[in-house]
Write an enzyme that holds these catalytic residues in place. Structure first.
Site, PDB file in Angstrom:
ATOM      1  N   GLU A   1       0.851  -1.198   0.000  1.00 40.50           N
ATOM      2  CA  GLU A   1       0.000   0.000   0.000  1.00 40.50           C
ATOM      3  C   GLU A   1       0.882   1.242   0.000  1.00 40.50           C
ATOM      4  O   GLU A   1       1.831   1.327   0.784  1.00 40.50           O
ATOM      5  CB  GLU A   1      -0.903   0.074   1.239  1.00 40.50           C
ATOM      6  CG  GLU A   1      -2.074  -0.863   1.279  1.00 40.50           C
ATOM      7  CD  GLU A   1      -2.947  -0.621   2.517  1.00 40.50           C
ATOM      8  OE1 GLU A   1      -2.878   0.493   3.093  1.00 40.50           O
ATOM      9  OE2 GLU A   1      -3.671  -1.540   2.906  1.00 40.50           O
TER      10      GLU A   1
ATOM     11  N   GLU B   1     -13.560   5.827  -0.954  1.00 44.54           N
ATOM     12  CA  GLU B   1     -14.500   4.922  -0.282  1.00 44.54           C
ATOM     13  C   GLU B   1     -15.261   5.688   0.800  1.00 44.54           C
ATOM     14  O   GLU B   1     -14.719   5.996   1.854  1.00 44.54           O
ATOM     15  CB  GLU B   1     -13.741   3.735   0.311  1.00 44.54           C
ATOM     16  CG  GLU B   1     -13.030   2.900  -0.751  1.00 44.54           C
ATOM     17  CD  GLU B   1     -12.120   1.841  -0.142  1.00 44.54           C
ATOM     18  OE1 GLU B   1     -12.640   0.870   0.441  1.00 44.54           O
ATOM     19  OE2 GLU B   1     -10.885   2.001  -0.235  1.00 44.54           O
TER      20      GLU B   1
ATOM     21  N   LYS C   1     -15.566   4.580   4.807  1.00 49.00           N
ATOM     22  CA  LYS C   1     -14.421   4.351   5.676  1.00 49.00           C
ATOM     23  C   LYS C   1     -14.475   5.304   6.865  1.00 49.00           C
ATOM     24  O   LYS C   1     -14.786   6.490   6.720  1.00 49.00           O
ATOM     25  CB  LYS C   1     -13.110   4.559   4.913  1.00 49.00           C
ATOM     26  CG  LYS C   1     -12.832   3.508   3.855  1.00 49.00           C
ATOM     27  CD  LYS C   1     -11.380   3.525   3.416  1.00 49.00           C
ATOM     28  CE  LYS C   1     -10.477   2.971   4.499  1.00 49.00           C
ATOM     29  NZ  LYS C   1      -9.078   2.855   4.038  1.00 49.00           N
TER      30      LYS C   1
ATOM     31  N   GLU D   1      -9.048   9.618   4.815  1.00 49.77           N
ATOM     32  CA  GLU D   1      -9.237   8.172   4.671  1.00 49.77           C
ATOM     33  C   GLU D   1     -10.214   7.824   3.557  1.00 49.77           C
ATOM     34  O   GLU D   1     -10.148   6.753   2.968  1.00 49.77           O
ATOM     35  CB  GLU D   1      -9.740   7.569   5.992  1.00 49.77           C
ATOM     36  CG  GLU D   1      -8.670   7.357   7.023  1.00 49.77           C
ATOM     37  CD  GLU D   1      -7.695   6.261   6.625  1.00 49.77           C
ATOM     38  OE1 GLU D   1      -8.151   5.179   6.215  1.00 49.77           O
ATOM     39  OE2 GLU D   1      -6.482   6.498   6.711  1.00 49.77           O
TER      40      GLU D   1
END
Length: 399
Positions: free
Chosen positions: A275, A329, A332, A338
């Site tokens: 990541e 997203e 999250k 985030e």
């Protein structure tokens, strides 16, 4: 042409896949990464495109390596026959169960891996995510057992030459990571890390690292040059122990991991970045989370990976990285950043331009897919008709 023929044969000949897997396990190391560039396909959202559309998006972007954080069958089915290389995840919530029972581990592998091979190219299983260094100490103790039991199941099914077993670590497992050569594993992590590294060394697995220059910069913006974090022109840092100079933070983070591995006695273990990324939007206290910074980081990272070179400390180990993430997203938890790491927005359009193209509008996509399906059915119908005419003609000639 040759590859398509191979997969046709693998599906057609009974037992072929088992035989091939057994031979592969004896003749070659498992390769779970093609090239240098991959992406994480997270799905903590209720507004992102369907898995089928995601496949179209990734293929159009020519991104072959994909990681997901579970083994959702809708995703596995969508990736069937695509040629994309998929690493699936065993979520942290399953670790205790898998650690305590070889039978459950076997059932999980049968249901989520074996059942989809070879049509879906599952080339790896990530056992948990950022377990060591995290807040649940019970998971620390379960990680090795779960890893071994999943591997035993993979091996018994003769898939150990096809499916690589890994686990991804955060930088919370390290101590003294600056300069890179001073990095070691944290004292409270060592007793869990050492047997895990020994096992991964035995089965030929890499050390997987989640490395974020964005987070490092955010933790100390007064003392870190943002250009150093963004791969932009900078004086960088100098490591006096190794006499190596670093012109970007990601290389330094990776070499810190190599230094910790060397200190633990694992000089030859490869580090793969599972990541890395940069948020395009954040809260008031996340000033570096901008679309422009995210664009600069991800564009420069693509160029860095395209060079197919190693790091200053390990120049022969070509850097490989999975970008985080495919989409923003919206579900999250945590700060705004985030929810804004995606190269693509929830509707499939690009978050910023680094050379990729987003999905068409939903209506255009639907029309396009319908046209493809119509053409496919038409082609199939034509083939059946042609074969029928051919057979009838031959029967008439034989009379």
């Amino acid at each position: 042409m040759g590859r398509k023929r191979f997969w046709f044969c693998a599906q057609s000949v009974p037992g072929f896949w088992v035989v091939f897997s057994a031979i592969a396990s004896l003749t070659m190391a498992v390769q779970a990464f093609t090239g240098t560039y991959g992406i994480n396909y997270g799905r903590i959202a209720d507004n992102i495109p369907s898995p089928d559309e995601v496949v179209s998006l990734l293929k159009a972007a020519k991104i072959k390596n994909v990681r997901i954080y579970d083994a959702d069958h809708k995703v596995l089915n969508a990736f069937s026959g695509t040629g994309l290389e998929l690493v699936i995840g065993l979520p942290n919530g399953f670790l205790k169960e898998m650690s305590s029972s070889e039978e459950r581990a076997m059932n999980w592998v049968k249901e989520n891996v074996q059942a989809f091979l070879p049509q879906t190219h599952i080339c790896g299983i990530a056992i948990g995510n950022e377990v060591l260094g995290g807040g649940d100490l019970e998971l620390w103790g379960a990680l090795l057992g779960a890893t071994k039991n999943i591997y035993k199941a993979v091996k018994k099914l003769n898939l150990d030459g096809v499916v690589q077993i890994t686990t991804a670590h955060s930088q919370a497992v390290f101590s003294n990571s600056f300069p890179p050569s001073s990095c070691i594993f944290r004292e409270n992590v060592v007793q869990y890390m050492e047997p895990l590294l020994e096992f991964f060394s035995e089965i030929g697995s890499p050390f997987c690292l989640n490395a974020y220059p964005f987070l490092a910069y955010m933790s100390d913006p007064e003392n870190i040059d943002i250009n150093y974090a963004l791969f932009e022109s900078t004086e960088g840092i100098f490591d006096p122990k190794t006499n190596l100079r670093y012109d970007n933070m990601l290389d330094a983070q990776i070499d810190a991991a190599y230094a910790a591995l060397a200190d633990a006695g694992y000089h030859k273990m490869e580090v793969i970045v599972t990541e890395t990324g940069w948020a395009s939007r954040g809260d008031e206290n996340e000033a570096a989370a901008t679309a422009n910074n995210a664009k600069i980081f991800n564009y420069n990272l693509r160029k860095r990976l395209a060079k197919k070179k190693g790091t200053p400390f390990r120049p022969k180990n070509v850097l490989k990285a999975y970008i985080f993430a495919t989409f923003n997203e919206n579900l999250k938890p945590g700060p705004t950043s985030e929810r804004n790491f995606g190269l693509f927005k929830a509707d499939g359009t690009i978050s910023y331009d680094i050379g990729f193209h987003g999905l068409q509008s939903s209506s255009s996509s639907s029309s396009y897919l319908s046209l493809k399906n119509h053409r496919a059915r038409g082609l199939a119908g034509s083939l059946i008709f042609s074969l029928t005419v051919s057979v009838v003609t031959r029967l008439l000639l034989l009379r």
